[in-house]
Design an enzyme around this catalytic site. Structure first.
Site, mmCIF file in Angstrom:
data_model
loop_
_atom_site.group_PDB
_atom_site.id
_atom_site.type_symbol
_atom_site.label_atom_id
_atom_site.label_comp_id
_atom_site.label_asym_id
_atom_site.label_seq_id
_atom_site.Cartn_x
_atom_site.Cartn_y
_atom_site.Cartn_z
ATOM 1 N N SER A 146 0.855 -1.188 0.000
ATOM 2 C CA SER A 146 0.000 0.000 0.000
ATOM 3 C C SER A 146 0.889 1.235 0.000
ATOM 4 O O SER A 146 2.017 1.200 0.514
ATOM 5 C CB SER A 146 -0.885 0.004 1.250
ATOM 6 O OG SER A 146 -1.521 1.250 1.435
ATOM 7 N N TYR A 160 -2.756 -0.776 10.306
ATOM 8 C CA TYR A 160 -2.813 -1.156 8.893
ATOM 9 C C TYR A 160 -1.553 -0.684 8.162
ATOM 10 O O TYR A 160 -0.900 -1.470 7.462
ATOM 11 C CB TYR A 160 -4.057 -0.562 8.241
ATOM 12 C CG TYR A 160 -4.149 -0.827 6.755
ATOM 13 C CD1 TYR A 160 -4.624 -2.042 6.274
ATOM 14 C CD2 TYR A 160 -3.744 0.140 5.831
ATOM 15 C CE1 TYR A 160 -4.697 -2.293 4.908
ATOM 16 C CE2 TYR A 160 -3.815 -0.114 4.468
ATOM 17 C CZ TYR A 160 -4.288 -1.321 4.007
ATOM 18 O OH TYR A 160 -4.350 -1.568 2.664
#
Length: 255
Positions: A146, A160
Site C-alpha cells: 500500500s 494497517y
C-alpha cells in the site's frame, strides 16, 4: 518452423473473494491464465468461479478455502493449488483486512486481527510459495502492499499502515535473498481504492475505482518490477514527497 505458444501461466491469488483480489482474478482469467483462488468464504469463491467460467469457458479455476493467519491451512492450500494446476508460476499475496483504531482505545482485538492477517499472513504465504518456487528455480512472488507503507499513519490507519510497511520490507529482504535463483519478487503499492475494505478509511485522497486500479496492478505485475506505485499517476510521482514531507505537514494532509 512455427513458434510454439507460451505455456499457460498458473497464478494463485489470496483474498480472491472480494475487492482487488476478485478484480485481479477477473483480469487474469480474461488473459487466459489458470487460477487458484483462495479466501475464507466458499460461497463467494464459488460465485466468482462460476462467473469466470461463464465469461471464459476455457479457464481453469481451482478454489481453496483458507484463513491466511493459519500457517498449516496456507501450506495445505498452496500444495493443493500446485497439484490442481500442475505447479504455480506466480503467487499474489493479497489477503488483508483494515480494522482497528488508534492504540489504547477500543480497537485492540481488531488491531491484532489486522496485524495477524496482513503481516503474519504474508509471512505464511511467502513461506509456502517459496517451498514451491525454490525447487523449481522459478516463480514470481507478488506482495500487494500500500502507499500507506511509505509513512506511519495515525488513528484507524495506524496498525494497517504498519503491517503494509512490514510487507514491503519483507519483499525487499526476500528480493535480496533470492538474487540469482530465478525467482522474482514484486511489491505493489496501490493508492486509495474504493473497495469495501477501505470504506471506513477517514480520508480517501485521490482514490481510484477498482477497475482502474486493477488494470494498473495487473500491468505492473506482468512486468515483474521490484516495486510499483499504482496507478502511476499520481502515486509514482508522490512516493518520494510522501517519504520526505515533515510529519506535521504529512499529518494534516494524510491523517
Amino acid at each position: 518452423m512455427p513458434v510454439p505458444p507460451p505455456l499457460r501461466q498458473r497464478i494463485l491469488i489470496t483474498g480472491a473473494s472480494a475487492g482487488l483480489g476478485r478484480e485481479m482474478a477477473r483480469a487474469w482469467a480474461a488473459r487466459g491464465r489458470d487460477l487458484a483462488l483462495c479466501a475464507r468464504r466458499p460461497d463467494a469463491l464459488e460465485r466468482l468461479r462460476d462467473e469466470l467460467l461463464a465469461a471464459t469457458p476455457s479457464a481453469v479455476v481451482s478454489l481453496h478455502v483458507v484463513d491466511v493467519a493459519d500457517h498449516e491451512a496456507v501450506d495445505a492450500a498452496v500444495d493443493d493449488a500446485a497439484a490442481a494446476l500442475g505447479g504455480l508460476d506466480r503467487v499474489v499475496v493479497n489477503a488483508g483486512v483494515a480494522g482497528g483504531d488508534s492504540l489504547g482505545l477500543d480497537g485492540a482485538e481488531a488491531n491484532r486481527t489486522t496485524a495477524r492477517t496482513n503481516f503474519l499472513g504474508a509471512v505464511h504465504q511467502a513461506e509456502s510459495a517459496l517451498r514451491v518456487f525454490r525447487p523449481a528455480g522459478a516463480g514470481h512472488l507478488v506482495f500487494i502492499s500500500s502507499m500507506s507503507a511509505l509513512r506511519g499513519m495515525g488513528g484507524a490507519m495506524n496498525v494497517y499502515s504498519a503491517t503494509k510497511a512490514g510487507v514491503s520490507a519483507l519483499a525487499e529482504g526476500l528480493r535480496s535473498d533470492l538474487v540469482g535463483t530465478g525467482i522474482a519478487v514484486t511489491a505493489v503499492h496501490p493508492g486509495y481504492v474504493r473497495t469495501e475494505m477501505a470504506s471506513h478509511f477517514p480520508r480517501m485522497l485521490m482514490a481510484s475505482d477498482p477497475d482502474r486500479a486493477t488494470r494498473a496492478i495487473v500491468a505492473a505485475v506482468e512486468r515483474e518490477p521490484a516495486r510499483a506505485y499504482v496507478p502511476a499517476l499520481p502515486w509514482a510521482a508522490l512516493a518520494w514527497p510522501m517519504r520526505l514531507m515533515p510529519l506535521g505537514l504529512y499529518r494534516r494532509v494524510a491523517g
